[in-house]
Design an enzyme around this catalytic site. Structure first.
Site, mmCIF file in Angstrom:
data_model
loop_
_atom_site.group_PDB
_atom_site.id
_atom_site.type_symbol
_atom_site.label_atom_id
_atom_site.label_comp_id
_atom_site.label_asym_id
_atom_site.label_seq_id
_atom_site.Cartn_x
_atom_site.Cartn_y
_atom_site.Cartn_z
ATOM 1 N N THR A 66 39.748 73.282 36.950
ATOM 2 C CA THR A 66 38.805 72.464 36.204
ATOM 3 C C THR A 66 39.056 71.002 36.533
ATOM 4 O O THR A 66 39.834 70.684 37.441
ATOM 5 C CB THR A 66 38.869 72.834 34.699
ATOM 6 O OG1 THR A 66 37.870 72.103 34.012
ATOM 7 C CG2 THR A 66 40.230 72.548 34.085
ATOM 8 N N LYS A 70 38.293 70.373 41.011
ATOM 9 C CA LYS A 70 37.334 71.364 41.529
ATOM 10 C C LYS A 70 36.926 71.126 42.980
ATOM 11 O O LYS A 70 36.681 72.080 43.720
ATOM 12 C CB LYS A 70 36.084 71.384 40.641
ATOM 13 C CG LYS A 70 36.334 72.019 39.285
ATOM 14 C CD LYS A 70 35.066 72.018 38.453
ATOM 15 C CE LYS A 70 35.072 73.174 37.483
ATOM 16 N NZ LYS A 70 33.777 73.356 36.818
ATOM 17 N N ASP A 107 30.342 79.035 37.878
ATOM 18 C CA ASP A 107 29.686 78.291 36.788
ATOM 19 C C ASP A 107 28.181 78.571 36.746
ATOM 20 O O ASP A 107 27.602 78.749 35.662
ATOM 21 C CB ASP A 107 29.917 76.790 36.940
ATOM 22 C CG ASP A 107 31.329 76.374 36.564
ATOM 23 O OD1 ASP A 107 31.987 77.105 35.801
ATOM 24 O OD2 ASP A 107 31.782 75.312 37.035
ATOM 25 N N GLY A 133 21.926 65.083 32.830
ATOM 26 C CA GLY A 133 23.291 64.952 33.341
ATOM 27 C C GLY A 133 23.339 65.067 34.848
ATOM 28 O O GLY A 133 22.429 65.639 35.472
ATOM 29 N N ARG A 158 21.887 59.093 32.693
ATOM 30 C CA ARG A 158 22.046 57.682 32.314
ATOM 31 C C ARG A 158 22.175 56.807 33.557
ATOM 32 O O ARG A 158 21.505 55.792 33.687
ATOM 33 C CB ARG A 158 23.279 57.543 31.427
ATOM 34 C CG ARG A 158 23.630 56.117 31.079
ATOM 35 C CD ARG A 158 24.867 56.062 30.226
ATOM 36 N NE ARG A 158 26.030 56.680 30.880
ATOM 37 C CZ ARG A 158 27.245 56.707 30.351
ATOM 38 N NH1 ARG A 158 27.455 56.196 29.156
ATOM 39 N NH2 ARG A 158 28.242 57.277 30.998
ATOM 40 N N THR A 159 23.037 57.219 34.487
ATOM 41 C CA THR A 159 23.192 56.482 35.748
ATOM 42 C C THR A 159 22.257 57.117 36.773
ATOM 43 O O THR A 159 22.556 58.163 37.351
ATOM 44 C CB THR A 159 24.653 56.565 36.237
ATOM 45 O OG1 THR A 159 25.513 56.262 35.130
ATOM 46 C CG2 THR A 159 24.917 55.604 37.377
ATOM 47 N N LYS A 162 23.271 58.460 40.354
ATOM 48 C CA LYS A 162 23.994 59.730 40.460
ATOM 49 C C LYS A 162 23.014 60.904 40.485
ATOM 50 O O LYS A 162 23.209 61.877 41.206
ATOM 51 C CB LYS A 162 24.988 59.884 39.308
ATOM 52 C CG LYS A 162 26.294 59.161 39.597
ATOM 53 C CD LYS A 162 27.221 59.106 38.403
ATOM 54 C CE LYS A 162 27.807 60.439 37.999
ATOM 55 N NZ LYS A 162 28.689 60.299 36.803
HETATM 56 P P1 ATR Z 1 31.080 67.450 33.944
HETATM 57 O O1 ATR Z 1 31.888 67.738 35.164
HETATM 58 O O2 ATR Z 1 31.479 68.253 32.740
HETATM 59 O O3 ATR Z 1 29.625 67.515 34.208
HETATM 60 P P2 ATR Z 1 31.134 64.550 34.165
HETATM 61 O O4 ATR Z 1 31.116 64.674 35.640
HETATM 62 O O5 ATR Z 1 32.083 63.589 33.544
HETATM 63 O O6 ATR Z 1 31.461 65.950 33.488
HETATM 64 O O7 ATR Z 1 29.651 64.228 33.665
HETATM 65 C C1 ATR Z 1 29.374 63.780 32.374
HETATM 66 C C2 ATR Z 1 27.871 63.603 32.224
HETATM 67 O O8 ATR Z 1 27.594 63.154 30.891
HETATM 68 C C3 ATR Z 1 27.288 62.556 33.169
HETATM 69 O O9 ATR Z 1 25.996 62.938 33.525
HETATM 70 C C4 ATR Z 1 27.279 61.299 32.287
HETATM 71 O O10 ATR Z 1 26.335 60.317 32.671
HETATM 72 P P3 ATR Z 1 26.732 59.182 33.753
HETATM 73 O O11 ATR Z 1 26.609 59.825 35.088
HETATM 74 O O12 ATR Z 1 25.746 58.102 33.533
HETATM 75 O O13 ATR Z 1 28.145 58.778 33.431
HETATM 76 C C5 ATR Z 1 26.884 61.894 30.964
HETATM 77 N N1 ATR Z 1 27.262 61.017 29.859
HETATM 78 C C6 ATR Z 1 28.496 60.814 29.360
HETATM 79 N N2 ATR Z 1 28.456 59.909 28.350
HETATM 80 C C7 ATR Z 1 27.158 59.518 28.222
HETATM 81 C C8 ATR Z 1 26.457 58.611 27.350
HETATM 82 N N3 ATR Z 1 27.089 57.905 26.392
HETATM 83 N N4 ATR Z 1 25.114 58.476 27.521
HETATM 84 C C9 ATR Z 1 24.457 59.168 28.462
HETATM 85 N N5 ATR Z 1 25.064 60.054 29.308
HETATM 86 C C10 ATR Z 1 26.391 60.220 29.188
#
Ligand code: ATR
Length: 277
Positions: A66, A70, A107, A133, A158-159, A162
Site C-alpha cells: 500500500t 505500490k 483494486d 479524485g 481539485r488539482t 493531475k
Molecule cells: P489514493 O492513493 O488513496 O488515491 P492520494 O493519491 O493521496 O490517495 O489521492 C487523494 C485524492 O484526494 C486526490 O485526488 C486529492 O486531490 P489532489 O490531487 O488535488 O491532491 C484528493 N483530495 C485530498 N484532499 C482534498 C481536498 N481537501 N479537497 C479536494 N480533494 C482532495
C-alpha cells in the site's frame, strides 16, 4: 510441486498502523482452518527494496503493498498482470516458489466486484460515470469502469493537472473542473468518490446531488465511516448506494487464492470481523 513454505504473508506500507487487512486474513484463516499468519510490515520508503528482496528468503508467500510502495513494487517485480501495468501500480505480490516475483493489481477487481454485488442490475455500460479524485484509487476506478464498458468517464480533481495526466492514459476519459463536479452529474449512471474527502478526520466532500438522475448509483471508496456524508446524502435523495468496505474485502480475495490456494468468501461474517471492535 508441493509448496512446504509456511502460510505467511503481510502488508507493507508506511505508515501501516491503521490497516484492517490483518483482521480480514485472520478471519479467512479461521474459516478455512489454516494456521496462517498475516502481519503488518511498517517499511520506510528508503528500506523498501531491501525488505522486498528479503521477504521471499524469509519464507513469505506474498505481500500486499500500500501507500507509498505500490509503484516501486510493480517496478521491481519480474512479471506483472495487464491490470497492474495499466494502473501503473501493484497491490498484490506473489513470491513464487522458484524465487521470482509476480505483481498484480486487484483494486480494480475489488471495485468491480463490490459494485456488481452491491448493486445487482446496475451496469457501468448504462451511461456516463463521474469519478472524483486523481490518486492511486482513482486510477483503479478508471480501469474498472473502462473494463466494465462505461461509455464515458468525467473526471474531476481539485488539482486539475493531475486529472489531465491520468486522463491522457485512459481513452474515453474527459476532465471537468472540480468546481463543475455537480453539473457533470447530469445524465450519468454512476458517481464514484475516489478522493479522501469524507473520511473520519478529513474535510467533508461537498457536492450538490440535485442534477443526479434518479437511477444513478453512488459509490464512495471511503469506508471510515461506512455511511459517509456522500452516502447519506445520496440515500436521502433515494439514489442507490454502495459503501467502500466491499472493495477492501474483494481486492483481498485473489491474494488469498494465489498465496494459500483456497477461495475465501466475501460475506456478512467477514464484514463483521473487519468492522468489529
Ligand atoms: P489514493 O492513493 O488513496 O488515491 P492520494 O493519491 O493521496 O490517495 O489521492 C487523494 C485524492 O484526494 C486526490 O485526488 C486529492 O486531490 P489532489 O490531487 O488535488 O491532491 C484528493 N483530495 C485530498 N484532499 C482534498 C481536498 N481537501 N479537497 C479536494 N480533494 C482532495
Amino acid at each position: 510441486m508441493t509448496d512446504d513454505r509456511p502460510l505467511v504473508a503481510g502488508v507493507m506500507g508506511w505508515p501501516i498502523g491503521h490497516s484492517r487487512s490483518p483482521r480480514l486474513f485472520d478471519h479467512w484463516f479461521r474459516v478455512h482452518g489454516m494456521a496462517g499468519r498475516y502481519v503488518p510490515l511498517a517499511v520506510r520508503p528508503e528500506d523498501f527494496a531491501e525488505v522486498y528482496r528479503a521477504l521471499p528468503r524469509a519464507g513469505f508467500r506474498g505481500v500486499n503493498v500500500t501507500v507509498p510502495h505500490k509503484i516501486d513494487a510493480l517496478a521491481r517485480a519480474d512479471r506483472a498482470t495487464d491490470a497492474a501495468r495499466a494502473i501503473g501500480a501493484a497491490n498484490t505480490i506473489v513470491f513464487e516458489a522458484d524465487g521470482s516475483i509476480s505483481a498484480d493489481n486487484t483494486d480494480a477487481y475489488g471495485v468491480a466486484r463490490n459494485l456488481a454485488e452491491g448493486a445487482p442490475g446496475w451496469s457501468a455500460a448504462d451511461g456516463p460515470a463521474v469519478v472524483l479524485g486523481a490518486g492511486g484509487a482513482a486510477r483503479a476506478v478508471l480501469f474498472a469502469l473502462r473494463e466494465a464498458g462505461a461509455p464515458e468517464i468525467r473526471l474531476a480533481n481539485r488539482t486539475r493537472e493531475k486529472a489531465e495526466v491520468l486522463a491522457a492514459g485512459f481513452p474515453g476519459v474527459t476532465v471537468v473542473d472540480w468546481d463543475e463536479r455537480a453539473g457533470a452529474l447530469s445524465g450519468t449512471a454512476t458517481l464514484i468518490n475516489a478522493t479522501s474527502l469524507g473520511m473520519t478526520g478529513a474535510a467533508p466532500l461537498e457536492i450538490d446531488l440535485g442534477a443526479a438522475p434518479q437511477g444513478m448509483l453512488v459509490n464512495d471508496l471511503v469506508y471510515t465511516p461506512l455511511a459517509t456524508g456522500l452516502i447519506t446524502a445520496a440515500r436521502a435523495r433515494g439514489l442507490r448506494t454502495v459503501d467502500g468496505l466491499g472493495m477492501l474485502l474483494h481486492q483481498a480475495r485473489p491474494a488469498f487464492r494465489a498465496w494459500f490456494g483456497a477461495d475465501p468468501a466475501v460475506d456478512g461474517a467477514l464484514r463483521d470481523a473487519v468492522l468489529g471492535p
